[in-house]
Design an enzyme around this catalytic site. Structure first.
Site, mmCIF file in Angstrom:
data_model
loop_
_atom_site.group_PDB
_atom_site.id
_atom_site.type_symbol
_atom_site.label_atom_id
_atom_site.label_comp_id
_atom_site.label_asym_id
_atom_site.label_seq_id
_atom_site.Cartn_x
_atom_site.Cartn_y
_atom_site.Cartn_z
ATOM 1 N N ARG A 258 -8.845 5.027 4.777
ATOM 2 C CA ARG A 258 -8.983 6.089 4.930
ATOM 3 C C ARG A 258 -9.681 6.763 3.312
ATOM 4 N NH1 ARG A 258 -7.769 6.912 9.191
ATOM 5 N NH2 ARG A 258 -6.239 7.648 10.303
ATOM 6 N N GLU A 286 -16.187 14.039 7.127
ATOM 7 C CA GLU A 286 -16.751 13.390 9.007
ATOM 8 C C GLU A 286 -16.940 15.021 9.800
ATOM 9 O OE1 GLU A 286 -13.754 11.068 9.759
ATOM 10 O OE2 GLU A 286 -14.125 9.627 8.403
ATOM 11 N N HIS A 305 -16.688 6.113 12.049
ATOM 12 C CA HIS A 305 -14.512 6.417 12.480
ATOM 13 C C HIS A 305 -14.575 5.239 13.526
ATOM 14 C CE1 HIS A 305 -11.069 8.702 10.244
ATOM 15 N NE2 HIS A 305 -10.647 7.587 10.727
#
Length: 347
Positions: A258, A286, A305
Site C-alpha cells: 500500500r 488510483e 495495482h
C-alpha cells in the site's frame, strides 16, 4: 419494485436448499468462478448471481437477499451497514473473495457476530511473485535499459546504464512478515539473496526470527527494500522521509503493498534524483493519472495495482470461497475466518 427490475440470475427460493448470493462484478466473477467452480458452488445451494451496481439501493438489496444465508462479496460489493443488515435477516456467513474487509464491513456488521471469511491467501503467491519480478528487474537494470532503447538512446549510450547486479548475495530487506512477505522471502532466499525481515509482531519461535532485525538497520543495510506490510494506523507513514534518506545510494524500493506506508513525495524525490530506483504497484492516486509525475521517470517500474491479479490467483480464491461455504453449511470451523481485531492488524 418488481424483481424484474433487478438484473440477477435467481433460482427458485422454495426448493429447500440454502440460498447463496454472489455479489461480484464482471469480469471478476468469471475469473473467480470458472464453470467447474460454479458447478461446485451450485451443488451447495441455490445461487443468485448479481452485480454490485444492481443492489446499491436498499430495496434491491433486500429483494436479492431475501432468505439468503450466505453472501459472497468482492471489490465494489455494498458495505454491510445497519440498513442492509436489517434487510438480510437470514444472513449467516459473509465470504469475501478478495482480501481486505474494510470496504464491506462496518461497526454494525461486527456487532452482529456474523462470521466473515476471506480469500486473501489465494493472492499471496501472485503478489510475492510480482515483488520478485520487480526485484530482479531493478537489480538487472532492465527498466532503465528498456527505457534507454525505447527513448532513442544510442546502443553504446544505453549500455552505459549503471551496471547490473545479481540477486545472489544481494541484501534484501523485507518489511512485514505477511503471507506475501513470507512468500517473497522464500523466493529470494532460494535464489541466494541475503534476506532480513522487520516485523514487530514476529513470534519468538517464528522460523523467520533468525533473520529478523530492526527497521532502521534493515533500511540502511539493504540493496532492495520490499514492502509487504498491511496498511494500518500503525504502518501509515512508516517509511518516512528521514528513513528513506537512510536507504543506501543505488538501492531500490519495491512496493506491492500500500502506498500509505511510504512517504511517496520523499520517495519521488529520491527516485527522480537518480539516487534510488523503484518498482511500484500501488499509488496515492488510483487510477494513476495519465500525466502523473511517476510516469515520466526512466528508473521506475510501474504496474497498475495488479500484483494479486493472475489467472491462477483468481481461481484459487474461487476454490477458497467454495470450500469455506461448504465448511459453514456442514457446521465445520472456517479456515480463513477473520475477527475485527485481526482485521485491524491485516489492513
Amino acid at each position: 419494485m418488481d424483481r424484474s427490475d433487478i438484473d440477477v440470475d435467481t433460482p427458485p427460493a422454495s426448493d429447500g436448499r440454502p440460498r447463496l448470493v454472489v455479489c461480484v462484478a464482471e469480469p471478476e466473477a468469471n475469473a473467480f468462478f470458472p464453470d467447474e467452480t460454479r458447478a461446485d458452488l451450485a451443488a451447495l445451494g441455490a445461487v443468485t448471481w448479481c452485480q454490485p451496481d444492481d443492489v446499491r439501493d436498499a430495496d434491491s438489496f433486500a429483494q436479492v437477499m431475501e432468505h439468503a444465508q450466505v453472501l459472497v462479496t468482492a471489490w465494489g460489493s455494498p458495505r454491510l451497514d445497519a440498513g442492509r443488515l436489517a434487510a438480510a435477516r437470514d444472513l449467516e456467513l459473509v465470504m469475501h473473495a478478495a482480501s481486505s474487509l474494510r470496504a464491506v464491513t462496518s461497526d454494525d456488521f461486527w456487532a452482529t457476530g456474523i462470521p466473515i471469511s476471506q480469500a486473501g491467501a489465494a493472492m499471496a503467491p501472485a503478489v510475492a511473485e510480482l515483488a520478485l519480478t520487480g526485484t530482479l528487474s531493478l537489480l538487472r537494470r532492465t527498466h532503465r535499459l528498456d527505457h534507454a532503447l525505447r527513448s532513442g538512446a544510442g546502443w553504446d549510450e544505453a549500455r552505459r546504464v549503471t551496471r547490473a547486479r545479481e540477486i545472489g548475495g544481494a541484501r534484501i530487506g523485507v518489511i512485514g512478515a505477511s503471507r506475501t512477505g513470507r512468500g517473497y522471502v522464500e523466493s529470494c532466499r532460494a535464489l541466494g539473496a541475503d534476506v532480513h525481515v522487520y516485523d514487530p509482531y514476529l513470534p519468538p519461535d517464528d522460523a523467520l526470527r533468525p533473520i529478523a532485525t530492526d527497521l532502521d538497520t534493515l533500511l540502511s543495510g539493504s540493496d532492495v527494500v520490499a514492502v509487504h506490510a498491511p496498511a494500518t494506523r500503525e504502518t501509515a507513514g512508516l517509511i518516512d522521509a528521514a528513513r528513506i534518506a537512510t536507504i543506501p545510494d543505488g538501492a531500490a524500493v519495491v512496493n506491492t503493498a500500500r502506498s500509505e506506508i511510504v512517504d511517496m513525495d520523499a520517495l519521488y524525490d529520491a527516485v527522480s534524483s537518480g539516487r534510488l530506483d523503484a518498482a511500484l504497484d500501488v499509488f496515492d492516486d488510483e487510477p494513476l493519472p495519465t500525466d502523473d509525475r511517476w510516469r515520466r521517470l526512466p528508473n521506475v517500474l510501474l504496474t497498475p495495482h495488479v500484483a494479486g491479479a493472475t489467472v491462477e490467483s483468481r481461481r484459487r480464491a474461487g476454490r477458497i470461497v467454495v470450500d469455506e461455504v461448504r465448511r459453514h453449511l456442514a457446521g465445520m470451523p472456517l479456515e480463513h475466518a477473520v475477527t475485527r481485531a485481526q482485521m485491524e492488524r491485516m489492513g
